[in-house]
Design an enzyme around this catalytic site. Sequence first.
Site, short mmCIF file in Angstrom:
data_model
loop_
_atom_site.label_atom_id
_atom_site.label_comp_id
_atom_site.label_asym_id
_atom_site.label_seq_id
_atom_site.Cartn_x
_atom_site.Cartn_y
_atom_site.Cartn_z
N HIS A 124 0.85 -1.19 0.00
CA HIS A 124 0.00 0.00 0.00
C HIS A 124 0.89 1.25 0.00
O HIS A 124 0.90 2.01 0.96
CB HIS A 124 -0.94 -0.01 1.20
CG HIS A 124 -1.84 -1.22 1.26
ND1 HIS A 124 -1.41 -2.45 1.74
CD2 HIS A 124 -3.13 -1.39 0.89
CE1 HIS A 124 -2.40 -3.32 1.66
NE2 HIS A 124 -3.45 -2.70 1.15
N GLU B 299 -8.74 -6.96 -5.22
CA GLU B 299 -7.73 -7.64 -4.41
C GLU B 299 -7.96 -9.15 -4.34
O GLU B 299 -7.03 -9.91 -4.06
CB GLU B 299 -7.71 -7.07 -2.99
CG GLU B 299 -7.17 -5.65 -2.91
CD GLU B 299 -7.19 -5.11 -1.49
OE1 GLU B 299 -6.62 -4.01 -1.29
OE2 GLU B 299 -7.75 -5.76 -0.59
N HIS C 216 -15.22 -4.04 -1.12
CA HIS C 216 -15.10 -2.71 -0.51
C HIS C 216 -14.68 -1.70 -1.55
O HIS C 216 -14.03 -2.03 -2.54
CB HIS C 216 -14.15 -2.71 0.69
CG HIS C 216 -12.71 -3.03 0.41
ND1 HIS C 216 -12.29 -4.22 -0.14
CD2 HIS C 216 -11.58 -2.32 0.66
CE1 HIS C 216 -10.96 -4.23 -0.22
NE2 HIS C 216 -10.51 -3.08 0.25
#
Length: 292
Positions: A59, A244, A197
């Site tokens: 990230h 993901e 999400h």
Amino acid sequence: MAKITASVFTSHVPAIGAAMDLGKTQEDYWKPLFAGYEFSKQWMKDNKPDVIFLVFNDHATAFSLDMIPTFAIGTAAEYTPADEGWGPRPVPKVKGHPELASHIAQSVIQQDFDLTIVNKMDVDHGLTVPLSLMCGELDPVKDAWPCPVIPFAVNVVQYPVPSGQRCFNLGQAIRKAVESYDEDIHVHIWGTGGMSHQLQGARAGLINREWDNAWLDQLINDPVAAAATPHIDYVREAGSEGIELVMWLIARGAMSDINDGKATGPTPKLRHRFYHVPASNTAVGHVILENP
């Protein structure tokens, strides 16, 4: 001969790590989520591997938008928890396994998958949160993770990202690499990230419980179909960060029932399945599969 004995799949929500680090696991909001990992922590103690091959995404810690490898394997002897803006998580350093990691890199590249070899990097919540969920809370000075870890970073941040099918095929190449390693060790392969999400835009906060659970059904029972899921389905049904989930397909493709892209062997044993919403603004999924 080394062999992959199990695969673990779990979300890696950063707020989960914060809840553990700040002593909030028994608060009403968090308690149901952590209860879903109680079985897993005991299973981990009872089935401790010699090495964990952990698939995650960075990230903007080890890599930035200046340079994003599609697939990157860590070959270092040690990895330090990263400072993601509020200090590093208070967890132990991660010990690597340079010998097996280098062997996997050699084998997988010879199978025509281009990997970036990373000899030094810090690891963020994408790697440390799954370890904490499966191994429990550890003192960063007195304790250690139960075994060495090989970090394997996948680009699911900057398009174009690898397809689910590419990831599924890569998992098979990784299993072949592990099985050609001349040492009698047990390896777990973990796929992390997801589930549904979206962190920005008009659909921020999107969670699709029905789609998530249907995808988990496929991952367990029809992984070939799960691997064929196109990018647009992830984005439309599971939000922009739902992509993901392609990382889970690396771990699923490495299981022993998958050969030449098809499910031809005995189905792995489902040991645990858990789903919870929400954790922060993310749906959490978790599965443990054991090879027969």
